[in-house]
Write an enzyme that holds these catalytic residues in place. Sequence first.
Site, mmCIF file in Angstrom:
data_model
loop_
_atom_site.group_PDB
_atom_site.id
_atom_site.type_symbol
_atom_site.label_atom_id
_atom_site.label_comp_id
_atom_site.label_asym_id
_atom_site.label_seq_id
_atom_site.Cartn_x
_atom_site.Cartn_y
_atom_site.Cartn_z
ATOM 1 N N ASN A 1 19.832 -47.614 31.291
ATOM 2 C CA ASN A 1 21.244 -47.851 31.597
ATOM 3 C C ASN A 1 22.012 -46.546 31.826
ATOM 4 O O ASN A 1 22.806 -46.441 32.763
ATOM 5 C CB ASN A 1 21.903 -48.643 30.468
ATOM 6 C CG ASN A 1 21.354 -50.046 30.341
ATOM 7 O OD1 ASN A 1 21.661 -50.919 31.149
ATOM 8 N ND2 ASN A 1 20.537 -50.276 29.333
ATOM 9 N N ARG B 1 8.851 -53.277 29.955
ATOM 10 C CA ARG B 1 9.694 -52.115 29.699
ATOM 11 C C ARG B 1 10.072 -51.448 31.013
ATOM 12 O O ARG B 1 9.217 -51.108 31.822
ATOM 13 C CB ARG B 1 8.998 -51.097 28.797
ATOM 14 C CG ARG B 1 9.871 -49.848 28.639
ATOM 15 C CD ARG B 1 9.542 -48.997 27.466
ATOM 16 N NE ARG B 1 10.555 -47.941 27.350
ATOM 17 C CZ ARG B 1 10.647 -47.080 26.373
ATOM 18 N NH1 ARG B 1 9.779 -47.146 25.369
ATOM 19 N NH2 ARG B 1 11.588 -46.157 26.343
ATOM 20 N N GLU C 1 0.944 -58.872 26.195
ATOM 21 C CA GLU C 1 0.604 -58.233 27.468
ATOM 22 C C GLU C 1 1.754 -57.307 27.859
ATOM 23 O O GLU C 1 2.909 -57.729 27.927
ATOM 24 C CB GLU C 1 0.392 -59.293 28.559
ATOM 25 C CG GLU C 1 -0.656 -60.346 28.206
ATOM 26 C CD GLU C 1 -2.050 -59.761 28.024
ATOM 27 O OE1 GLU C 1 -2.320 -58.668 28.558
ATOM 28 O OE2 GLU C 1 -2.876 -60.409 27.341
ATOM 29 N N ASP D 1 15.640 -50.306 29.123
ATOM 30 C CA ASP D 1 15.748 -48.860 29.204
ATOM 31 C C ASP D 1 16.250 -48.416 30.578
ATOM 32 O O ASP D 1 15.837 -48.967 31.601
ATOM 33 C CB ASP D 1 14.384 -48.226 28.924
ATOM 34 C CG ASP D 1 14.499 -46.749 28.604
ATOM 35 O OD1 ASP D 1 15.590 -46.308 28.210
ATOM 36 O OD2 ASP D 1 13.492 -46.037 28.757
ATOM 37 N N ASN E 1 18.107 -44.734 18.335
ATOM 38 C CA ASN E 1 19.202 -44.500 19.275
ATOM 39 C C ASN E 1 20.494 -44.083 18.580
ATOM 40 O O ASN E 1 21.365 -43.460 19.196
ATOM 41 C CB ASN E 1 19.483 -45.763 20.092
ATOM 42 C CG ASN E 1 18.393 -46.093 21.079
ATOM 43 O OD1 ASN E 1 18.182 -47.261 21.409
ATOM 44 N ND2 ASN E 1 17.666 -45.095 21.569
ATOM 45 N N ARG F 1 20.801 -43.553 32.664
ATOM 46 C CA ARG F 1 20.338 -42.911 33.892
ATOM 47 C C ARG F 1 20.862 -43.645 35.127
ATOM 48 O O ARG F 1 21.189 -43.027 36.150
ATOM 49 C CB ARG F 1 18.806 -42.863 33.911
ATOM 50 C CG ARG F 1 18.218 -41.764 33.037
ATOM 51 C CD ARG F 1 16.701 -41.845 32.990
ATOM 52 N NE ARG F 1 16.245 -42.928 32.124
ATOM 53 C CZ ARG F 1 15.011 -43.416 32.150
ATOM 54 N NH1 ARG F 1 14.130 -42.950 33.039
ATOM 55 N NH2 ARG F 1 14.653 -44.382 31.314
ATOM 56 N N TRP F 2 20.953 -44.964 35.027
ATOM 57 C CA TRP F 2 21.495 -45.751 36.133
ATOM 58 C C TRP F 2 22.959 -45.390 36.384
ATOM 59 O O TRP F 2 23.393 -45.290 37.544
ATOM 60 C CB TRP F 2 21.365 -47.232 35.813
ATOM 61 C CG TRP F 2 21.757 -48.141 36.937
ATOM 62 C CD1 TRP F 2 20.960 -48.603 37.956
ATOM 63 C CD2 TRP F 2 23.054 -48.711 37.160
ATOM 64 N NE1 TRP F 2 21.675 -49.420 38.795
ATOM 65 C CE2 TRP F 2 22.967 -49.501 38.326
ATOM 66 C CE3 TRP F 2 24.272 -48.626 36.493
ATOM 67 C CZ2 TRP F 2 24.057 -50.198 38.836
ATOM 68 C CZ3 TRP F 2 25.363 -49.321 36.994
ATOM 69 C CH2 TRP F 2 25.253 -50.104 38.157
#
Length: 215
Positions: A4, A164, A183, A2, A51, A6-7
């Site tokens: 990409n 995440r 976990e 999660d 998506n 925004r990056w």
Amino acid sequence: MDGNHRWSKKNSINKYNGYKRGAQTLISLTKYIFKHTNTQYVSAFALSKNNLNRSKNLITTLKKVLLHFLNNEIKEKKNSNFNIRFIGDKSFLNSEIKDKINILENLKTKSKKFLIIYINYSGKDDIKQAAYNYHINLSNKNSHVDFEDLLLTKNIPDPDILIRTGGYSRLSNFLIYQCTFTELFFTKKLWPDLKNNDLNNFLNKYYLLERKFGL
């Protein structure tokens, strides 16, 4: 995987190159994991069913990135020590991309290590379809099948760790059934910024845990 988009905005890079950087990060981290741990499976949630509700322009960009990824991995397969498999509904893809997926999946190495990439996947739909097929099998008195064998992840072990990126603390419809005792680790880092040291930090925390599996 999660963050990409925004990056891309954060670094003033167009969406295509931003998502391509995300794909490169996936391969880089996967190679690191397989080289430095005894892990046999790495799973990546590349595109959820939800998506696909995003803009057509973005979906078109993602398809272009996927095609570039496939062409590159087919070319580099001889230098790879792991296999790649795709799970999810591929009906939204064109024939060229589907053909390239088939080619890449069939270029298997002797290694028992797998990178599993989930595209257009829904954990809810996976459970619903498995439940329906299980009911059909129950109706046939001469047939018996385990429920887990009807999931799309048949023969793939449940994940031990889920990481995440992007700052959200939820599963977002990914491997809902399979993550019963997984976990969970969350980070605000955007996916393309995730580095080997970040993986080491998560792994070190994981190794310190006492996993009781409900006992």
